[in-house]
Motif scaffolding. Structure first.
Motif, PDB file in Angstrom:
ATOM      1  N   ARG A  23      24.376  69.078  -3.431  1.00  0.00           N
ATOM      2  CA  ARG A  23      23.673  68.120  -2.572  1.00  0.00           C
ATOM      3  C   ARG A  23      24.584  67.617  -1.453  1.00  0.00           C
ATOM      4  O   ARG A  23      24.155  67.438  -0.318  1.00  0.00           O
ATOM      5  CB  ARG A  23      23.174  66.926  -3.395  1.00  0.00           C
ATOM      6  N   GLY A 303      27.220  60.244 -23.089  1.00  0.00           N
ATOM      7  CA  GLY A 303      26.463  60.928 -22.047  1.00  0.00           C
ATOM      8  C   GLY A 303      26.399  60.169 -20.740  1.00  0.00           C
ATOM      9  O   GLY A 303      26.456  60.761 -19.655  1.00  0.00           O
ATOM     10  N   SER A 304      26.257  58.849 -20.825  1.00  0.00           N
ATOM     11  CA  SER A 304      26.141  58.062 -19.604  1.00  0.00           C
ATOM     12  C   SER A 304      27.426  58.163 -18.780  1.00  0.00           C
ATOM     13  O   SER A 304      27.383  58.314 -17.559  1.00  0.00           O
ATOM     14  CB  SER A 304      25.836  56.600 -19.956  1.00  0.00           C
ATOM     15  N   ASN A 307      27.863  61.723 -17.220  1.00  0.00           N
ATOM     16  CA  ASN A 307      27.081  61.912 -16.003  1.00  0.00           C
ATOM     17  C   ASN A 307      27.759  61.273 -14.796  1.00  0.00           C
ATOM     18  O   ASN A 307      27.796  61.856 -13.716  1.00  0.00           O
ATOM     19  CB  ASN A 307      25.677  61.333 -16.188  1.00  0.00           C
ATOM     20  N   LYS A 308      28.298  60.083 -14.987  1.00  0.00           N
ATOM     21  CA  LYS A 308      28.972  59.417 -13.860  1.00  0.00           C
ATOM     22  C   LYS A 308      30.231  60.180 -13.455  1.00  0.00           C
ATOM     23  O   LYS A 308      30.514  60.355 -12.269  1.00  0.00           O
ATOM     24  CB  LYS A 308      29.343  57.984 -14.240  1.00  0.00           C
ATOM     25  N   ARG A 311      29.209  63.448 -11.685  1.00  0.00           N
ATOM     26  CA  ARG A 311      28.737  63.183 -10.331  1.00  0.00           C
ATOM     27  C   ARG A 311      29.910  62.931  -9.391  1.00  0.00           C
ATOM     28  O   ARG A 311      29.948  63.420  -8.262  1.00  0.00           O
ATOM     29  CB  ARG A 311      27.815  61.959 -10.381  1.00  0.00           C
ATOM     30  N   ALA A 323      34.801  57.520  -6.154  1.00  0.00           N
ATOM     31  CA  ALA A 323      35.689  57.038  -7.218  1.00  0.00           C
ATOM     32  C   ALA A 323      34.857  56.517  -8.376  1.00  0.00           C
ATOM     33  O   ALA A 323      33.778  55.952  -8.177  1.00  0.00           O
ATOM     34  CB  ALA A 323      36.588  55.934  -6.688  1.00  0.00           C
ATOM     35  N   PHE A 324      35.347  56.748  -9.555  1.00  0.00           N
ATOM     36  CA  PHE A 324      34.713  56.221 -10.761  1.00  0.00           C
ATOM     37  C   PHE A 324      35.698  55.247 -11.390  1.00  0.00           C
ATOM     38  O   PHE A 324      36.774  55.633 -11.834  1.00  0.00           O
ATOM     39  CB  PHE A 324      34.373  57.360 -11.719  1.00  0.00           C
ATOM     40  N   ALA A 325      35.315  53.982 -11.404  1.00  0.00           N
ATOM     41  CA  ALA A 325      36.269  52.945 -11.817  1.00  0.00           C
ATOM     42  C   ALA A 325      36.580  53.000 -13.302  1.00  0.00           C
ATOM     43  O   ALA A 325      37.713  52.770 -13.719  1.00  0.00           O
ATOM     44  CB  ALA A 325      35.715  51.571 -11.447  1.00  0.00           C
ATOM     45  N   ILE A 327      34.923  52.521 -17.585  1.00  0.00           N
ATOM     46  CA  ILE A 327      33.908  51.981 -18.475  1.00  0.00           C
ATOM     47  C   ILE A 327      34.346  50.619 -19.022  1.00  0.00           C
ATOM     48  O   ILE A 327      35.491  50.206 -18.863  1.00  0.00           O
ATOM     49  CB  ILE A 327      33.672  52.918 -19.677  1.00  0.00           C
TER      50      ILE A 327
ATOM     51  N   GLN B 423      28.832  51.466 -10.446  1.00  0.00           N
ATOM     52  CA  GLN B 423      29.891  51.646 -11.456  1.00  0.00           C
ATOM     53  C   GLN B 423      29.506  51.105 -12.830  1.00  0.00           C
ATOM     54  O   GLN B 423      30.221  51.335 -13.801  1.00  0.00           O
ATOM     55  CB  GLN B 423      31.164  50.914 -11.002  1.00  0.00           C
ATOM     56  N   ASP B 425      28.664  50.103 -16.413  1.00  0.00           N
ATOM     57  CA  ASP B 425      28.616  50.824 -17.690  1.00  0.00           C
ATOM     58  C   ASP B 425      27.467  50.235 -18.508  1.00  0.00           C
ATOM     59  O   ASP B 425      27.665  49.432 -19.408  1.00  0.00           O
ATOM     60  CB  ASP B 425      29.966  50.647 -18.402  1.00  0.00           C
ATOM     61  N   LEU B 426      26.263  50.661 -18.174  1.00  0.00           N
ATOM     62  CA  LEU B 426      25.057  50.122 -18.827  1.00  0.00           C
ATOM     63  C   LEU B 426      24.735  50.938 -20.073  1.00  0.00           C
ATOM     64  O   LEU B 426      25.036  52.120 -20.158  1.00  0.00           O
ATOM     65  CB  LEU B 426      23.888  50.143 -17.835  1.00  0.00           C
ATOM     66  N   TYR B 428      23.155  53.081 -22.990  1.00  0.00           N
ATOM     67  CA  TYR B 428      22.285  54.257 -23.007  1.00  0.00           C
ATOM     68  C   TYR B 428      22.065  54.749 -24.430  1.00  0.00           C
ATOM     69  O   TYR B 428      23.007  54.981 -25.171  1.00  0.00           O
ATOM     70  CB  TYR B 428      22.886  55.393 -22.173  1.00  0.00           C
ATOM     71  N   VAL B 435      19.590  58.371 -19.385  1.00  0.00           N
ATOM     72  CA  VAL B 435      21.057  58.418 -19.319  1.00  0.00           C
ATOM     73  C   VAL B 435      21.539  57.744 -18.033  1.00  0.00           C
ATOM     74  O   VAL B 435      22.593  57.105 -18.027  1.00  0.00           O
ATOM     75  CB  VAL B 435      21.565  59.867 -19.480  1.00  0.00           C
ATOM     76  N   TRP B 436      20.772  57.877 -16.957  1.00  0.00           N
ATOM     77  CA  TRP B 436      21.003  57.050 -15.768  1.00  0.00           C
ATOM     78  C   TRP B 436      20.020  55.895 -15.852  1.00  0.00           C
ATOM     79  O   TRP B 436      18.821  56.066 -15.653  1.00  0.00           O
ATOM     80  CB  TRP B 436      20.730  57.836 -14.478  1.00  0.00           C
TER      81      TRP B 436
END
Lengths: 448, 448
Positions: A23, A303-304, A307-308, A311, A323-325, A327, B423, B425-426, B428, B435-436
């Motif tokens: 994408r 899984g959550s 996915n982050k 991505r 950037a992924f900060a 969990i 960001q 962390d919810l 799931y 998952v999102w």
């Protein structure tokens, strides 16, 4: 010249990475090698497929290779990457269908090899009727075994969330269920003692027998018939599910490529999901994740998060700067009629990191107490006694648990204190909440 | 000498203030004057009492005067405070039962006189069958009228949340329902157009006829039989509910005491709930509240806020140093099968304050899409286009709405940006979320 992103692994992180990379830069060639027969499936849904809630395993599959092809992502099933040459920027791939190997060049590589279920290398561990639940292949196998063999007595080994979910599934299918846990405690890693007790009560109420024990072997004539425990006790069981957790998969491959592992044994990355090897990213259950509460890399395969991470890796592999900060340790699981959620640190985790904590557990109502269907909800808050900062929270109840814990998760991301929590303008209407939301009740109590 | 805290009004804010003051300083004398016959009731539950979900109005009452007496708080029903002499530190109280007045000294005074429903001073407005829904007395009267008169055709005037709730209640009781709204739009103040449309569809789907109109009078022979609209149209209706909103009550009393009003017409306070008059506090629906998103005092009368303000006023009246920071505009209402929630600013509210905003509304699933009972959930995010800061959010769907909006409310309290939201962390698990999480989906889309 067209650039090529190669992704190893086609489940959560891998497929997120591939789809995002395409994408971000539609001119990219994106190739996914998945060693199994399925991609992009919701592994967390397997207990509900086995229970019959989800009628077809194909319902668990979000996107097929054909759908990915329409998006311009090439997916190769039964393809296992067996070597990485980082200097040459190539991977060696074994095509399991044609039984041949080939070499593929990459510009950017995403390692998303996932995790493997821990097994028990004990006598009899290869008897039919013994399962782990990790891949969709595992899920289909369990379902088939239940349908064809109609076992009556399940033994679940391990007290983590997969064990809890499968204990529920087996009970709902009418099997007798014994959980064998080394500590005798359900979700011991995830919950405080007082919260765990609520879950154990729920398991007992639904006829799950939780016992303390350590398996030393499995017995049976042609298929599993029982579990032998330390001390010699024999436990009858004609289906056995190992829920002992997972460890990162594909690690030797990553090490061969020179990727550094973290202290947890999973692949170390930075916030952009880069490994220490140029042009190689890692994401998902094979990789570490930064824990924002402890301030340290951790291994929390979910899984959550996968996915982050996927991505993020995909965006960056395509030339982006995402950037992924990290969990905060959020998790929710259903245990029969209860939702069981946690975020941040448990009391034990906080104390192990040197915090002096105070905690409260309150019992409130999930709706206005007079509203039909109002049910108890338990909220535990764990607070740094020195700074009053929230360190963790656990919520157990029927409705309104999972998304309430998300308020605490959001609070943890931004290091809120108890005083901050007390101020929150949370939604109120009798069908959804008491006028003092249970989170506010807990905050008011722990503030004292 | 014992100090005395006097509280005017015994519902949400007043009773919170009284109870909290006594807990903070048990040596205090705490006296509550309530002009009506009930204290401490959950007014928001009245639509569900009228619908029969809550069998007895007494279920709505959290604490009786007797229970308050056990806690050491003296409650006087049918006592109306008619004067305040701030210099003398006295109030003049009319005892409605003995038909006499007396003067009471106070050390600290809390004004918690609540709000009054807006009425329509039109011809026929005093016909039996015409109701507002504000006090428990109102609720009991509506219920009694429905039980005894069995009306068949309800007209709800006004499209705010009370109107929506009562339209649902009337439909569930089998009445035909027409909502007459000046703008023709349900919850116009609270929701963006595209979100409001979802609610209007739900109302229509359940047989509520929403029409544009302005009443000019009511007609009927001994009881209401219809509503006359501007233009002359006549609308049959044998029960009429005015849901036109509220305005602060007890304002002349407060003004006599010298308490300053804010721009909204409600009593102005600081964060400690102090008015400008020494030793006089105000809390609840008679008072303004600071809006943390706009940075201005506002008038948003809600039970949840009233309780927090009352608790703060009570603590400070007892000598404490509590502060109430303010609200972010969170609200949730049930409309038939939907929960409708909002927080922060709508697009119109944000634009009226000079923000250049961008918004997205996404449709996702409230659970894993393959999980039984998964239903659509709509999330709208409104973002400051300049800073990417979240300004507001609206969520509509079946399960999992009210507490999801609380994540956005928490975000608003701490001025999170879209990047911060992405960001989070919810939690799931398939029974509770895809998952999102829909909030993350919306954040990812609005980030583009």
């Amino acid at each position: 010249m067209t650039k090529r992103v190669v992704v190893i692994g086609g489940v959560a992180a891998g497929m997120s990475a591939a789809a995002k990379a395409k994408r971000v830069d539609p001119a990219l060639e994106v190739v996914v090698y998945e060693r199994g027969p399925y991609i992009s499936y919701g592994a967390c849904g397997m207990p509900y497929f086995i229970a019959g809630d989800v009628p077809d395993y194909q319902d668990l599959i979000a996107r097929t290779p054909e759908q990915m092809a329409e998006q311009g992502v090439k997916v190769h099933l039964h393809h296992k990457v067996v070597g990485i040459a980082p200097d040459a920027h190539t991977v060696t791939v074994r095509d399991g269908e044609r039984e041949q190997e080939f070499v593929q060049e990459y510009d950017r590589l995403v390692i998303a090899t996932g995790a493997r279920a821990l097994e028990l290398p004990l006598p009899g561990a290869d008897l039919p009727g013994l399962f782990v639940l990790r891949s969709l292949v595992d899920g289909i196998a369990v379902k088939q075994f239940l349908d064809q063999q109609s076992p009556q007595q399940a033994v679940v080994i391990g007290g983590g969330y997969v064990g809890v979910e499968m204990a529920e599934t087996f009970r709902r299918l009418g099997l007798a269920v014994t959980m064998v846990i080394r500590s005798g405690q359900v979700m011991r890693q995830q919950l405080d003692h007082d919260v765990r007790a609520l879950v154990e009560d729920e398991m007992a109420r639904h006829g799950v027998d939780v016992i303390t024990g350590t398996p030393t072997g499995f017995e049976g004539d042609g298929r599993v018939e029982g579990v032998v425990l330390e001390g010699g006790e024999r436990l009858a069981g004609d289906v056995v599910l190992l829920g002992l957790g997972v460890h990162p998969d594909g690690i030797p491959l990553a090490e061969l490529a020179g990727a550094a592992l973290g202290r947890t044994g999973a692949i170390a990355t930075d916030g952009m999901m880069r490994t220490n090897v140029p042009d190689i990213y890692a994401a998902g259950d094979c990789a570490e994740v930064f824990h924002l509460v402890t301030g340290e890399p951790d291994y929390v395969p979910l899984g959550s998060t996968a996915n982050k991470q996927g991505r993020t890796a995909g965006e960056n592999a395509a030339g982006g700067q995402a950037a992924f900060a990290g969990i905060v340790g959020t998790m929710v699981v259903r245990a029969f009629d209860l939702a069981v959620a946690r975020t941040g640190l448990t009391t034990a985790e906080a104390e192990a990191r040197g915090y002096s904590v105070r905690g409260v557990k309150i019992r409130a109502s999930n709706r206005a107490r007079y509203f039909p269907g109002a049910a108890p909800i338990h909220v535990k808050l764990i607070v740094d006694d020195e700074t009053d900062r929230l360190l963790g929270g656990q919520i157990v109840g029927q409705d309104g648990v999972a998304k309430r814990v998300d308020v605490l998760a959001t609070a943890l991301h931004h290091r809120l204190t108890v005083a901050d929590l007390q101020q929150l303008d949370l939604s109120y209407a009798p069908p959804f909440s008491p006028v003092w939301d249970p989170i506010l009740v807990a905050a008011n109590v722990v503030a004292k």
